[in-house]
Scaffold this motif. Structure first.
Motif, PDB file in Angstrom:
ATOM      1  N   LEU A  66       0.848  -1.184   0.000  1.00  0.00           N
ATOM      2  CA  LEU A  66       0.000   0.000   0.000  1.00  0.00           C
ATOM      3  C   LEU A  66       0.889   1.241   0.000  1.00  0.00           C
ATOM      4  CD1 LEU A  66      -2.650   1.578   0.253  1.00  0.00           C
ATOM      5  CD2 LEU A  66      -2.535   1.231   2.737  1.00  0.00           C
ATOM      6  N   VAL A  67       0.691   2.104  -0.989  1.00  0.00           N
ATOM      7  CA  VAL A  67       1.432   3.357  -1.102  1.00  0.00           C
ATOM      8  C   VAL A  67       0.454   4.504  -0.866  1.00  0.00           C
ATOM      9  CG1 VAL A  67       2.791   4.845  -2.621  1.00  0.00           C
ATOM     10  CG2 VAL A  67       3.074   2.354  -2.732  1.00  0.00           C
ATOM     11  N   VAL A  68       0.688   5.255   0.194  1.00  0.00           N
ATOM     12  CA  VAL A  68      -0.174   6.388   0.549  1.00  0.00           C
ATOM     13  C   VAL A  68       0.514   7.681   0.113  1.00  0.00           C
ATOM     14  CG1 VAL A  68      -1.238   7.682   2.432  1.00  0.00           C
ATOM     15  CG2 VAL A  68      -1.195   5.177   2.505  1.00  0.00           C
ATOM     16  N   LEU A  69      -0.167   8.458  -0.734  1.00  0.00           N
ATOM     17  CA  LEU A  69       0.342   9.747  -1.183  1.00  0.00           C
ATOM     18  C   LEU A  69      -0.523  10.851  -0.587  1.00  0.00           C
ATOM     19  CD1 LEU A  69       0.913   8.948  -4.962  1.00  0.00           C
ATOM     20  CD2 LEU A  69       2.598   8.849  -3.119  1.00  0.00           C
ATOM     21  N   GLN A  70       0.082  11.675   0.225  1.00  0.00           N
ATOM     22  CA  GLN A  70      -0.657  12.731   0.903  1.00  0.00           C
ATOM     23  C   GLN A  70       0.105  14.042   0.736  1.00  0.00           C
ATOM     24  OE1 GLN A  70      -3.639  11.730   2.753  1.00  0.00           O
ATOM     25  NE2 GLN A  70      -4.026  13.920   2.525  1.00  0.00           N
ATOM     26  N   GLY A  71      -0.607  15.119   0.495  1.00  0.00           N
ATOM     27  CA  GLY A  71       0.049  16.409   0.358  1.00  0.00           C
ATOM     28  C   GLY A  71      -0.965  17.497   0.072  1.00  0.00           C
ATOM     29  N   THR A  72      -0.526  18.733   0.203  1.00  0.00           N
ATOM     30  CA  THR A  72      -1.412  19.858  -0.073  1.00  0.00           C
ATOM     31  C   THR A  72      -1.757  19.895  -1.557  1.00  0.00           C
ATOM     32  OG1 THR A  72       0.462  21.332  -0.424  1.00  0.00           O
ATOM     33  CG2 THR A  72      -0.430  21.216   1.806  1.00  0.00           C
ATOM     34  N   ALA A 118      -8.488  -1.082   0.501  1.00  0.00           N
ATOM     35  CA  ALA A 118      -7.175  -1.666   0.776  1.00  0.00           C
ATOM     36  C   ALA A 118      -6.828  -2.695  -0.300  1.00  0.00           C
ATOM     37  CB  ALA A 118      -7.172  -2.317   2.154  1.00  0.00           C
ATOM     38  N   PRO A 119      -5.569  -2.743  -0.734  1.00  0.00           N
ATOM     39  CA  PRO A 119      -5.197  -3.633  -1.842  1.00  0.00           C
ATOM     40  C   PRO A 119      -5.329  -5.108  -1.481  1.00  0.00           C
ATOM     41  CG  PRO A 119      -3.242  -2.701  -0.820  1.00  0.00           C
ATOM     42  CD  PRO A 119      -4.410  -1.978  -0.232  1.00  0.00           C
ATOM     43  N   ILE A 162      -3.382  -3.582  11.673  1.00  0.00           N
ATOM     44  CA  ILE A 162      -4.174  -4.729  11.205  1.00  0.00           C
ATOM     45  C   ILE A 162      -3.778  -5.097   9.782  1.00  0.00           C
ATOM     46  CG2 ILE A 162      -6.498  -5.458  10.502  1.00  0.00           C
ATOM     47  CD1 ILE A 162      -7.571  -3.873  12.893  1.00  0.00           C
ATOM     48  N   LEU A 163      -3.660  -4.090   8.917  1.00  0.00           N
ATOM     49  CA  LEU A 163      -3.247  -4.361   7.538  1.00  0.00           C
ATOM     50  C   LEU A 163      -1.862  -5.000   7.500  1.00  0.00           C
ATOM     51  CD1 LEU A 163      -4.369  -1.149   5.560  1.00  0.00           C
ATOM     52  CD2 LEU A 163      -5.588  -3.317   5.813  1.00  0.00           C
ATOM     53  N   GLY A 167      -0.372  -8.995   6.089  1.00  0.00           N
ATOM     54  CA  GLY A 167       0.384  -9.151   4.851  1.00  0.00           C
ATOM     55  C   GLY A 167       0.465  -7.942   3.952  1.00  0.00           C
ATOM     56  N   THR A 168       0.035  -6.769   4.417  1.00  0.00           N
ATOM     57  CA  THR A 168       0.143  -5.565   3.598  1.00  0.00           C
ATOM     58  C   THR A 168       1.286  -4.694   4.116  1.00  0.00           C
ATOM     59  OG1 THR A 168      -2.219  -5.526   3.067  1.00  0.00           O
ATOM     60  CG2 THR A 168      -1.020  -3.459   2.824  1.00  0.00           C
ATOM     61  N   VAL A 169       2.264  -4.469   3.275  1.00  0.00           N
ATOM     62  CA  VAL A 169       3.374  -3.573   3.601  1.00  0.00           C
ATOM     63  C   VAL A 169       2.935  -2.152   3.253  1.00  0.00           C
ATOM     64  CG1 VAL A 169       5.764  -2.970   3.096  1.00  0.00           C
ATOM     65  CG2 VAL A 169       5.083  -5.378   3.212  1.00  0.00           C
ATOM     66  N   ILE A 170       3.180  -1.207   4.156  1.00  0.00           N
ATOM     67  CA  ILE A 170       2.651   0.147   4.007  1.00  0.00           C
ATOM     68  C   ILE A 170       3.780   1.164   3.895  1.00  0.00           C
ATOM     69  CG2 ILE A 170       1.163   1.927   5.015  1.00  0.00           C
ATOM     70  CD1 ILE A 170      -0.180  -0.355   6.646  1.00  0.00           C
TER      71      ILE A 170
END
Length: 274
Positions: A66-72, A118-119, A162-163, A167-170
């Motif tokens: 899981l790739v989280v992209l956060q920004g203004t 979630a993937p 939990i993710l 088995g989900t790498v974050i």
């Protein structure tokens, strides 16, 4: 939890429990990368490698990334997805853009819609904005009582654990741009007819709250960078550097995961194609 980061980029990781001051981090800092031409070449190599590793991840079918992209606004979330993941086969990649919650989503807890996105095992899931909107916009715009916002930091950490345990790498990336750079990018959306559609007058209202959003980010980064889901603060004023940093970390993480093609219970020599 097989997150990994190249040594020259480890200073971008927010250490769990540490204090964050975005004012001390230069959004144009590229000293750790080297010369631009070499960085662009490395980016191309990393993108190809990510594609090959994703194929192995999909074939293995046991874990997810899981790739989280956060920004203004204008920080480059869409550009990152194009620049880092466009070469990757679409079969094993999902992109979810989180916008204002629907009535159905508001009728559930704030993480309900996120968990649905979630993937699945074998895939890379990319969040364009994420559950962090509920402690960023929610905090700045006072969309929920203060005590509810405070609860959400721990709830997010529990959800991500939990993710991870299943088995989900974050990997979480905060795309850090300057107020000056944002002004230039917003103006470009007004000046370039092909980019007019990207302009949202509401972005100007959020821009007036720049300092409040920076403080909200600092709190979220400090409260929610954990061993199982670390935050990375990515200098994002230079688009090529932003993409290069994220591609390098994603590749390094996938290589650490080392997905394997499954072993077949038969040999190719067992069959003959007539």
């Amino acid at each position: 939890m097989q997150q990994s980061c190249p040594k020259h980029l480890k200073h971008l990781v927010v250490k769990p429990g540490s204090k964050v001051d975005l004012g001390d981090i230069d959004p144009r800092d590229v000293d750790c990368l080297g010369k631009e031409e070499a960085v662009r070449t490395k980016l191309e190599e990393d993108v190809v490698a990510i594609d090959a590793l994703q194929d192995r991840l999909y074939a293995e079918g046991k874990r997810a990334l899981l790739v989280v992209l956060q920004g203004t606004d204008t920080s480059g979330k869409d550009g990152t997805i194009r620049g880092v993941f466009n070469t990757t086969g679409p079969l094993g990649v999902t992109v979810t853009a989180f916008k204002r919650p629907s009535e159905e989503e508001l009728a559930h807890d704030f993480l309900w819609r996120v968990h649905l996105a979630a993937p699945r095992r074998g895939t890379i899931g990319i969040f364009n904005r994420s559950h962090y909107e509920d402690v960023l916009v929610g905090r700045v715009r006072k969309l929920a009582p203060k005590e509810v916002i405070e609860q959400r930091y721990d709830q997010i950490n529990d959800f991500e654990r939990i993710l991870a345990e299943n088995g989900t790498v974050i990997l979480k990336f905060m795309l850090h741009i300057s107020k000056k750079e944002q002004a230039e990018r917003l103006q470009e959306r007004l000046d370039d007819k092909t980019k007019n559609w990207k302009f949202n007058a509401g972005d100007l209202e959020d821009r007036k709250l720049w300092d409040e959003y920076q403080k909200a980010y600092e709190t979220a980064l400090a409260r929610c960078s954990t061993d199982h889901a670390p935050w990375h603060i990515v200098p994002a004023d230079r688009k090529w550097a932003r993409n290069a940093i994220i591609a390098a970390i994603v590749r390094d993480t996938l290589e650490a995961m080392d997905p394997q093609y499954p072993k077949m219970p038969w040999k190719p020599s067992d069959f003959r194609i007539e």
